[in-house]
Design a protein around this motif. Structure first.
Motif, PDB file in Angstrom:
ATOM      1  N   HIS A  26       0.864  -1.192   0.000  1.00 32.64           N
ATOM      2  CA  HIS A  26       0.000   0.000   0.000  1.00 32.64           C
ATOM      3  C   HIS A  26       0.899   1.241   0.000  1.00 32.64           C
ATOM      4  O   HIS A  26       2.020   1.216   0.513  1.00 32.64           O
ATOM      5  CB  HIS A  26      -0.925  -0.005   1.230  1.00 32.64           C
ATOM      6  N   SER A  43      -6.257   1.043  -1.680  1.00 34.73           N
ATOM      7  CA  SER A  43      -7.036  -0.146  -1.300  1.00 34.73           C
ATOM      8  C   SER A  43      -7.788  -0.744  -2.485  1.00 34.73           C
ATOM      9  O   SER A  43      -7.819  -1.966  -2.645  1.00 34.73           O
ATOM     10  CB  SER A  43      -8.058   0.209  -0.231  1.00 34.73           C
ATOM     11  N   PHE A  65      -6.475  -5.992   7.350  1.00 31.29           N
ATOM     12  CA  PHE A  65      -7.711  -6.082   6.551  1.00 31.29           C
ATOM     13  C   PHE A  65      -7.405  -6.087   5.054  1.00 31.29           C
ATOM     14  O   PHE A  65      -8.145  -6.671   4.264  1.00 31.29           O
ATOM     15  CB  PHE A  65      -8.696  -4.960   6.921  1.00 31.29           C
ATOM     16  N   MET A  66      -6.322  -5.455   4.668  1.00 32.01           N
ATOM     17  CA  MET A  66      -5.975  -5.391   3.238  1.00 32.01           C
ATOM     18  C   MET A  66      -5.517  -6.768   2.752  1.00 32.01           C
ATOM     19  O   MET A  66      -5.912  -7.227   1.674  1.00 32.01           O
ATOM     20  CB  MET A  66      -4.855  -4.374   2.997  1.00 32.01           C
ATOM     21  N   HIS A 212      -6.092  10.434  10.007  1.00 32.77           N
ATOM     22  CA  HIS A 212      -6.706  11.542   9.264  1.00 32.77           C
ATOM     23  C   HIS A 212      -7.478  12.519  10.150  1.00 32.77           C
ATOM     24  O   HIS A 212      -7.737  13.644   9.737  1.00 32.77           O
ATOM     25  CB  HIS A 212      -7.589  10.978   8.136  1.00 32.77           C
ATOM     26  N   THR A 252      -6.542   8.051  -1.969  1.00 34.05           N
ATOM     27  CA  THR A 252      -5.109   8.014  -2.238  1.00 34.05           C
ATOM     28  C   THR A 252      -4.830   8.101  -3.742  1.00 34.05           C
ATOM     29  O   THR A 252      -3.961   8.863  -4.173  1.00 34.05           O
ATOM     30  CB  THR A 252      -4.538   6.707  -1.642  1.00 34.05           C
TER      31      THR A 252
HETATM   32  P1  13P Z   1      -7.240   4.319   0.386  1.00 37.21           P
HETATM   33  O1  13P Z   1      -8.547   3.636   0.154  1.00 37.21           O
HETATM   34  O2  13P Z   1      -7.232   5.707  -0.119  1.00 37.21           O
HETATM   35  O3  13P Z   1      -6.111   3.485  -0.059  1.00 37.21           O
HETATM   36  O4  13P Z   1      -7.092   4.518   1.968  1.00 37.21           O
HETATM   37  C1  13P Z   1      -6.652   3.489   2.751  1.00 37.21           C
HETATM   38  C2  13P Z   1      -6.623   3.834   4.149  1.00 37.21           C
HETATM   39  O5  13P Z   1      -6.494   2.973   4.983  1.00 37.21           O
HETATM   40  C3  13P Z   1      -6.778   5.234   4.540  1.00 37.21           C
HETATM   41  O6  13P Z   1      -6.635   5.375   5.938  1.00 37.21           O
END
Ligand code: 13P
Length: 352
Positions: A26, A43, A65-66, A212, A252
């Protein structure tokens, strides 16, 4: 082992595995890790791309989770391994599946059809409940399309776990504030007023991303005072006040595209994970000025270091050569597999 020895060792291991191995990462991974990845993405991109990989092993540099989503979507016979199995996402842990099930029962007691929409930053259990109840997964890149889809499937949608992404997406769709209801989950759901919830079209789980939510409007004001020409971009997991005060908000992949398309000499201030911001700043040296709105790092993503990646690759050797098992392998609970996969596949179908 020195840094360069570690680097060379990982590259030797990659050569040894050859086409049997794909390392994916990622964008929030550090430079020292990302440089070893065959594929990098956000993601949504990683979920899509992992479903197409036909090497025997995927080494997933990211959070749990990814890797779990990759394992759910991976082709038959492809194993997914996570270099740091304790790398969790704190937001994903904010919605326990049992509580979600209880809340869904409460919200549908009056006979309303409520469609769950689970942000991909959620546990396997939540994805399974979502899939079983006719809902879908979404990512920040397709939240608008998927929330619109969910609202059209039933009387209401339950968006979880990220309240901020839910609110920001509802703003994009023009859903009035009085049609939204933020659930209070203290007391295991005993605090939820079903009558008030019944009036809303969008029910929001009160989770958030701690990376964030560090961004605030004061930082934006300060940035504008110091760099009046700067364009300010933030991720939609930021609170709505920050998204509204910024010039642009997006996932992202949106942020990366925006940077690549920005006119030469532009100044951009970016509110998202620091590894990505610093990488973009370095890549664009001499063309753009890129500043972090403030430095905010994901400690869970940072758990995967070069050393840890190296150890996980070494543990893969006996898997390749002797068919042994590895503690880094992501195993999916068989009972949850089919409904969780259905929720992910629904997203891929709706989004094409
Ligand atoms: P994205 O879906 O933009 O990759 O974001 C992943 C994420 O975990 C943001 O906190």
């Amino acid at each position: 082992m020195s840094n360069s020895e570690l680097h060379d060792k990982i590259e030797d291991l990659r050569r040894r595995f050859g086409a049997d191995l794909t390392i994916v990462g990622h964008h929030y991974q550090s430079d020292e890790v990302i440089r070893h990845c065959d594929l990098r993405g956000d993601s949504l991109e990683l979920a899509r791309r992992c479903a197409q990989i036909d090497s025997r092993f995927i080494m997933f540099c990211g959070v749990y989770f990814m890797a779990e989503s990759a394992a759910l979507l991976a082709q038959d016979g492809v194993q997914v391994h996570l270099p740091e199995p304790s790398a969790e996402c704190s937001m994903a842990l904010m919605s326990p599946p049992d509580l979600m099930r209880r809340i869904m029962t409460l919200l549908t007691r009056s006979g309303r059809r409520v469609i769950p929409l689970a942000y991909v930053n959620s546990t396997l259990g939540v994805k399974a409940v979502t899939g079983a109840l006719g809902g879908s997964v979404c990512t920040s890149a397709n939240a608008r399309k998927m929330l619109d889809w969910a609202l059209r499937q039933g009387d209401a949608a339950l968006f979880l776990p990220d309240k901020n992404l839910g609110q920001n997406t509802a703003d994009l769709l023009g859903l009035p504030e009085n049609e939204r209801f933020v659930l209070r989950l203290r007391g295991g759901g005993a605090d939820v007023d079903p009558k008030a919830a019944d009036k809303a079209r969008l029910l929001l789980w009160p989770g958030f991303c701690s990376i964030h939510t560090r961004f605030n409007t004061q930082q934006i004001r300060r940035m504008r005072a110091e760099y009046p020409q700067a364009r300010i971009l933030v991720h939609p997991e930021c609170v709505p006040e920050v998204v509204n005060a910024a010039d642009e908000a997006g996932s992202t992949s949106f942020i990366i595209r925006y940077v690549h398309e920005a006119p030469t000499d532009a100044t951009l201030a970016i509110g998202t994970e620091i590894n990505l911001v610093e990488r973009l700043a370095l890549e664009q040296t001499g063309r753009l000025k890129i500043l972090p709105l403030v430095e905010s790092a994901c400690t869970h993503m940072a758990q995967t270091t070069e050393e840890i990646l190296c150890a996980a690759l070494e543990a893969l050797v006996p898997v390749l050569e002797k068919g042994e098992d590895s503690p880094y392998r992501v195993n999916i609970d068989t009972e949850l597999e089919a409904p969780a996969r259905a929720a992910l596949e629904r997203m891929l179908t709706v989004c094409g």
